[in-house]
Design a protein around this motif. Structure first.
Motif, PDB file in Angstrom:
ATOM      1  N   PRO A  98       0.779  -0.994   0.263  1.00  0.00           N
ATOM      2  CA  PRO A  98      -0.043   0.194  -0.077  1.00  0.00           C
ATOM      3  C   PRO A  98       0.874   1.394   0.242  1.00  0.00           C
ATOM      4  N   ILE A  99       1.920   1.143   0.654  1.00  0.00           N
ATOM      5  CA  ILE A  99       2.583   2.389   0.252  1.00  0.00           C
ATOM      6  C   ILE A  99       3.889   1.603   0.275  1.00  0.00           C
ATOM      7  N   PRO A 100       4.545   1.789  -1.446  1.00  0.00           N
ATOM      8  CA  PRO A 100       5.706   1.188  -2.241  1.00  0.00           C
ATOM      9  C   PRO A 100       6.586   1.519  -2.003  1.00  0.00           C
ATOM     10  N   ASN A 101       7.004   3.632  -1.106  1.00  0.00           N
ATOM     11  CA  ASN A 101       8.350   4.152  -0.885  1.00  0.00           C
ATOM     12  C   ASN A 101       8.161   4.612  -0.053  1.00  0.00           C
ATOM     13  N   PRO A 102       8.430   4.059   1.687  1.00  0.00           N
ATOM     14  CA  PRO A 102       7.824   5.369   2.506  1.00  0.00           C
ATOM     15  C   PRO A 102       9.363   5.596   2.635  1.00  0.00           C
ATOM     16  N   GLN A 103       9.571   6.315   3.521  1.00  0.00           N
ATOM     17  CA  GLN A 103      10.711   7.070   3.869  1.00  0.00           C
ATOM     18  C   GLN A 103      11.775   5.571   4.990  1.00  0.00           C
ATOM     19  N   SER A 104      10.330   4.959   5.796  1.00  0.00           N
ATOM     20  CA  SER A 104      11.570   4.208   7.299  1.00  0.00           C
ATOM     21  C   SER A 104      10.325   3.016   7.480  1.00  0.00           C
ATOM     22  N   PHE A 105      10.953   2.107   7.029  1.00  0.00           N
ATOM     23  CA  PHE A 105      10.657   1.079   8.190  1.00  0.00           C
ATOM     24  C   PHE A 105      10.820   0.531   9.524  1.00  0.00           C
ATOM     25  N   ARG A 106      10.441   0.945  10.382  1.00  0.00           N
ATOM     26  CA  ARG A 106      10.965  -0.098  11.844  1.00  0.00           C
ATOM     27  C   ARG A 106       9.426  -1.244  12.385  1.00  0.00           C
ATOM     28  N   ASP A 107      10.991  -2.106  12.371  1.00  0.00           N
ATOM     29  CA  ASP A 107       9.708  -3.168  12.683  1.00  0.00           C
ATOM     30  C   ASP A 107       9.953  -3.679  14.295  1.00  0.00           C
ATOM     31  N   PHE A 108       8.851  -3.703  15.301  1.00  0.00           N
ATOM     32  CA  PHE A 108       9.313  -3.653  17.054  1.00  0.00           C
ATOM     33  C   PHE A 108       9.273  -5.364  17.351  1.00  0.00           C
ATOM     34  N   TYR A 109       9.131  -5.556  18.307  1.00  0.00           N
ATOM     35  CA  TYR A 109       9.410  -7.021  19.204  1.00  0.00           C
ATOM     36  C   TYR A 109       8.370  -7.099  20.054  1.00  0.00           C
ATOM     37  N   ALA A 110       7.061  -6.695  19.976  1.00  0.00           N
ATOM     38  CA  ALA A 110       6.411  -7.003  20.559  1.00  0.00           C
ATOM     39  C   ALA A 110       5.806  -7.449  21.104  1.00  0.00           C
ATOM     40  N   PHE A 111       5.265  -8.634  20.603  1.00  0.00           N
ATOM     41  CA  PHE A 111       4.240  -9.604  21.026  1.00  0.00           C
ATOM     42  C   PHE A 111       5.460 -10.879  22.531  1.00  0.00           C
ATOM     43  N   GLU A 112       4.766 -10.883  23.701  1.00  0.00           N
ATOM     44  CA  GLU A 112       5.434 -11.152  24.501  1.00  0.00           C
ATOM     45  C   GLU A 112       5.606 -12.832  24.496  1.00  0.00           C
ATOM     46  N   GLN A 113       4.841 -13.722  23.878  1.00  0.00           N
ATOM     47  CA  GLN A 113       4.949 -15.377  23.484  1.00  0.00           C
ATOM     48  C   GLN A 113       6.381 -15.618  22.157  1.00  0.00           C
ATOM     49  N   HIS A 114       5.931 -14.446  21.275  1.00  0.00           N
ATOM     50  CA  HIS A 114       7.680 -14.580  20.166  1.00  0.00           C
ATOM     51  C   HIS A 114       8.607 -13.993  21.142  1.00  0.00           C
ATOM     52  N   VAL A 115       8.701 -13.255  22.147  1.00  0.00           N
ATOM     53  CA  VAL A 115      10.231 -13.140  22.528  1.00  0.00           C
ATOM     54  C   VAL A 115      10.538 -13.905  23.098  1.00  0.00           C
ATOM     55  N   ARG A 116       9.847 -14.443  24.157  1.00  0.00           N
ATOM     56  CA  ARG A 116      10.552 -15.319  25.529  1.00  0.00           C
ATOM     57  C   ARG A 116      10.305 -16.671  24.623  1.00  0.00           C
ATOM     58  N   SER A 117       9.358 -17.248  23.640  1.00  0.00           N
ATOM     59  CA  SER A 117       9.707 -18.306  22.574  1.00  0.00           C
ATOM     60  C   SER A 117      11.424 -17.896  21.781  1.00  0.00           C
ATOM     61  N   ALA A 118      11.202 -17.143  21.077  1.00  0.00           N
ATOM     62  CA  ALA A 118      13.251 -16.714  21.038  1.00  0.00           C
ATOM     63  C   ALA A 118      13.962 -16.645  21.385  1.00  0.00           C
ATOM     64  N   ARG A 119      14.185 -15.711  22.644  1.00  0.00           N
ATOM     65  CA  ARG A 119      15.111 -15.744  23.600  1.00  0.00           C
ATOM     66  C   ARG A 119      14.991 -17.125  24.477  1.00  0.00           C
ATOM     67  N   LYS A 120      14.861 -17.578  24.427  1.00  0.00           N
ATOM     68  CA  LYS A 120      14.226 -19.062  25.773  1.00  0.00           C
ATOM     69  C   LYS A 120      15.707 -19.926  24.531  1.00  0.00           C
ATOM     70  N   LEU A 121      14.844 -20.163  23.099  1.00  0.00           N
ATOM     71  CA  LEU A 121      16.361 -20.921  21.821  1.00  0.00           C
ATOM     72  C   LEU A 121      17.876 -20.306  22.091  1.00  0.00           C
ATOM     73  N   ARG A 122      17.805 -19.202  22.261  1.00  0.00           N
ATOM     74  CA  ARG A 122      19.236 -18.395  22.381  1.00  0.00           C
ATOM     75  C   ARG A 122      19.856 -18.787  24.075  1.00  0.00           C
ATOM     76  N   GLY A 123      18.854 -19.650  25.060  1.00  0.00           N
ATOM     77  CA  GLY A 123      19.511 -19.932  26.190  1.00  0.00           C
ATOM     78  C   GLY A 123      19.253 -18.550  27.048  1.00  0.00           C
ATOM     79  N   LEU A 124      18.499 -17.516  26.976  1.00  0.00           N
ATOM     80  CA  LEU A 124      18.076 -16.599  28.013  1.00  0.00           C
ATOM     81  C   LEU A 124      16.900 -16.224  28.607  1.00  0.00           C
ATOM     82  N   ASP A 125      17.202 -15.943  29.586  1.00  0.00           N
ATOM     83  CA  ASP A 125      15.250 -15.100  29.907  1.00  0.00           C
ATOM     84  C   ASP A 125      14.980 -14.057  29.651  1.00  0.00           C
TER      85      ASP A 125
END
Length: 328
Positions: A98-125
């Motif tokens: 819908p916006i093919p040419n934005p000046q920027s794309f910031r991607d956040f890390y805002a879903f807790e379940q995913h963050v917990r799972s991803a950190r656990k795979l790296r041995g992190l709390d």
């Protein structure tokens, strides 16, 4: 309203339209038709691209809603300007981001379940500061794809992954925006697929910098920008948007989550992104991956392996539509 940026067959310039029934209404041609047939030229002031319209969104969105109402339920394809119809069947166009040419794309890390799972795979709390700060990285605004577009398989990776997300697009722009005012800057929502080369990402993040090269080859958005008024009845008593999010690979259900699991709301993301910086009209903010929303989290041995050439990845978010891409 549902806005789209699209290409018609044999045309090289993208066009700006909105979805109405099974059609995409071309806004520039519709404005010309209304001016000529109904002697009402005010819609000619609407810009020819969604990104330009976002610069004064309140004014232009008001006119766009009025234009939609004025067109009513007519035989859209029979209405034309200079021999070109004001409408085309959606199945006959190539939808772009819908916006093919934005000046920027910031991607956040805002879903807790995913963050917990991803950190656990790296041995992190969980890091306690994650609950305080809406964190993000900058991705590549020059590598965006829309619904139905083919995604080239990136070189030097054997672990291609999808990430099921949703995103907002910034209207008007501004700096140091407070969380309580953040919703005034949301033009609309869309599905986001943050494609990821996990082996490249793993290499760079071992050096405490990234992700960057593991992410910069492709991001998919669409199929439309859905305005907040379309979703008013999808907000729960908990103050969260309740929309089911799913991803199928080659027809097999892989991911199943919900937008209501978002820990940091987009208003908080807007506050964080605009701190000491200027957000511009058309800038994109992604939510990060919903829980179960990628192969990394679920593990390739449980999902049939990493994404391969020829695979079709189909994401669906209630009320936002379907975003499907084939890897080639």
């Amino acid at each position: 309203m549902k806005f789209a940026t699209y290409l018609q067959e044999k045309e090289s310039e993208s066009r700006f339209g909105f979805k109405k029934e099974n059609y995409i209404i071309d806004i520039t041609r519709a404005a010309q038709w209304v001016s000529e047939v109904k002697d009402d030229p005010k819609f000619l002031e609407i810009p020819a691209t969604l990104k330009e319209a976002l610069e004064d969104w309140k004014t232009h969105f008001t006119k766009l809603k009025e234009l939609e109402t004025l067109l009513g339920k007519n035989d859209f394809q029979s209405q034309s300007v200079n021999g070109a119809s004001i409408a085309v069947l959606e199945e006959e166009v190539q939808l772009l981001s819908p916006i093919p040419n934005p000046q920027s794309f910031r991607d956040f890390y805002a879903f807790e379940q995913h963050v917990r799972s991803a950190r656990k795979l790296r041995g992190l709390d969980m890091h306690p500061d994650w609950f305080k700060i809406a964190i993000f990285y900058f991705s590549n605004p020059a590598a965006l794809y829309g619904h139905g577009e083919e995604i080239p398989y990136p070189r030097a990776t054997e672990e291609l992954d999808f990430e099921l997300e949703f995103a907002v697009v910034i209207a008007n722009g501004g700096s140091d925006i407070s969380e309580k005012d953040g919703d005034k800057y949301i033009a609309g929502y869309m599905i986001c697929n943050d494609w990821s080369a996990r082996d490249l990402q793993r290499e760079e993040m071992a050096m405490s910098l990234g992700p960057a090269k593991g992410k910069d080859f492709a991001s998919s958005f669409g199929p439309y920008l859905v305005t907040p008024d379309e979703l008013e009845d999808a907000w729960g008593d908990d103050g969260k948007l309740h929309l089911r999010m799913t991803c199928h690979v080659n027809g097999k259900l892989i991911s199943d989550g919900n937008t209501n699991d978002l820990y940091h709301p987009f208003t908080k993301m807007i506050e964080r992104a605009s701190m000491n910086a200027k957000l511009l009209p058309g800038d994109i903010l992604g939510s990060g991956t919903v829980g179960t929303g990628c192969i990394l989290e679920l593990r390739p041995e449980n999902t049939g392996g990493w994404i391969k050439k020829g695979d079709v990845v189909r994401m669906e978010v209630e009320r936002l539509g379907v975003l499907e891409n084939k890897i080639v």
